[in-house]
Design a protein around this motif. Structure first.
Motif, PDB file in Angstrom:
ATOM      1  N   GLY A   1       0.818  -1.212   0.000  1.00 51.47           N
ATOM      2  CA  GLY A   1       0.000   0.000   0.000  1.00 51.47           C
ATOM      3  C   GLY A   1       0.850   1.260   0.000  1.00 51.47           C
ATOM      4  O   GLY A   1       0.555   2.227  -0.706  1.00 51.47           O
ATOM      5  N   ILE A   2       1.916   1.251   0.781  1.00 52.44           N
ATOM      6  CA  ILE A   2       2.821   2.403   0.813  1.00 52.44           C
ATOM      7  C   ILE A   2       3.509   2.570  -0.540  1.00 52.44           C
ATOM      8  O   ILE A   2       3.614   3.681  -1.068  1.00 52.44           O
ATOM      9  N   ALA A   3       3.963   1.463  -1.116  1.00 51.54           N
ATOM     10  CA  ALA A   3       4.619   1.527  -2.428  1.00 51.54           C
ATOM     11  C   ALA A   3       3.649   2.018  -3.502  1.00 51.54           C
ATOM     12  O   ALA A   3       3.994   2.870  -4.331  1.00 51.54           O
ATOM     13  N   ALA A   4       2.434   1.496  -3.478  1.00 53.92           N
ATOM     14  CA  ALA A   4       1.434   1.925  -4.468  1.00 53.92           C
ATOM     15  C   ALA A   4       1.089   3.399  -4.270  1.00 53.92           C
ATOM     16  O   ALA A   4       0.951   4.152  -5.240  1.00 53.92           O
ATOM     17  N   GLY A   5       0.970   3.817  -3.013  1.00 51.18           N
ATOM     18  CA  GLY A   5       0.682   5.226  -2.733  1.00 51.18           C
ATOM     19  C   GLY A   5       1.772   6.134  -3.254  1.00 51.18           C
ATOM     20  O   GLY A   5       1.498   7.191  -3.834  1.00 51.18           O
ATOM     21  N   GLY A   6       3.019   5.731  -3.051  1.00 51.39           N
ATOM     22  CA  GLY A   6       4.133   6.529  -3.571  1.00 51.39           C
ATOM     23  C   GLY A   6       4.134   6.601  -5.084  1.00 51.39           C
ATOM     24  O   GLY A   6       4.359   7.662  -5.672  1.00 51.39           O
ATOM     25  N   ALA A   7       3.865   5.470  -5.728  1.00 50.93           N
ATOM     26  CA  ALA A   7       3.844   5.443  -7.196  1.00 50.93           C
ATOM     27  C   ALA A   7       2.705   6.297  -7.746  1.00 50.93           C
ATOM     28  O   ALA A   7       2.905   7.095  -8.677  1.00 50.93           O
ATOM     29  N   VAL A   8       1.518   6.141  -7.168  1.00 51.26           N
ATOM     30  CA  VAL A   8       0.374   6.941  -7.629  1.00 51.26           C
ATOM     31  C   VAL A   8       0.622   8.420  -7.352  1.00 51.26           C
ATOM     32  O   VAL A   8       0.415   9.275  -8.224  1.00 51.26           O
TER      33      VAL A   8
END
Length: 172
Positions: free
Chosen positions: A61-68
Motif C-alpha cells: 500500500g505504501i509503495a502503491a501510494g508513492g507510485a500513484v
C-alpha cells in the motif's frame, strides 16, 4: 478538502488520527475473524499468516501510494509549470517533491509561483491516492459482506440467544 495546500496542521493530524483509529479497530476485527475461523490446532498458523499478510499489504500500500502520488504529482506539475521557469529548474522540480520545493526556494523569478504549483501537485497526488484507497475500501466492504453472508447461509439457521433445545424423549 483535507489535502489542499491551505489545510491546517491540526486538521491533518485529526484526519490521520481518525484513519489510524479506524485501521486499528478494523484490524482487530479482521484478526478475530481469521483466527476464529481456523481449527483450534491451526490458530497459531492462521495468526502468523494474517500477520505476514498484513505487513505485506501495508508495504504494498505504501509503495502503491508513492507510485500513484508521484505519477499524479509529475503530471499535475507538468501541466501547471509557471512560465519563466527554466527547463533545468522544471526538470529538477519534476524529480521529487523535495527537489521541487528546493528549486522553488532557490529561484528568484518564478519561485513563489513554482512553490504554489508544487503544493497543488502534491495535493492532487494525495487526493488521487485517497480516492483510490476509498474505492478499494468500499470494494473490500462489499466482498467481506458477501463472504460473511454466504458463510452464514452455509451454516444454516442460528438459534436465538436464550432459546434452549427441546429435550428429546427417549423410549424406555
Amino acid at each position: 478538502m483535507a489535502t489542499s495546500p491551505d489545510t491546517t496542521l491540526l486538521l491533518i493530524i485529526a484526519g490521520i488520527s481518525v484513519v489510524g483509529l479506524g485501521h486499528g479497530v478494523a484490524m482487530a476485527l479482521v484478526v478475530d475473524l481469521i483466527v476464529s475461523s481456523a481449527p483450534a490446532e491451526k490458530t497459531g498458523s492462521a495468526a502468523a499468516a494474517q500477520e505476514v499478510g498484513g505487513e505485506l499489504g501495508t508495504a504494498l500500500g505504501i509503495a502503491a501510494g508513492g507510485a500513484v502520488g508521484m505519477t499524479v504529482y509529475r503530471a499535475s506539475l507538468s501541466a501547471s509549470m509557471p512560465a519563466g521557469v527554466s527547463d533545468t529548474a522544471a526538470t529538477s522540480a519534476l524529480n521529487s517533491v523535495h527537489e521541487g520545493i528546493a528549486t522553488a526556494q532557490e529561484l528568484s523569478a518564478g519561485g513563489p509561483e513554482l512553490l504554489t504549483a508544487v503544493h497543488h501537485a502534491v495535493a492532487a497526488g494525495l487526493q488521487t491516492y485517497a480516492a483510490i484507497g476509498a474505492a478499494l475500501v468500499g470494494l473490500a466492504v462489499v466482498l467481506v459482506t458477501i463472504v460473511l453472508v454466504r458463510r452464514d447461509d452455509a451454516q444454516g439457521p442460528h438459534e436465538e440467544e436464550g432459546d434452549t433445545p427441546t429435550p428429546v424423549d427417549t423410549p424406555s
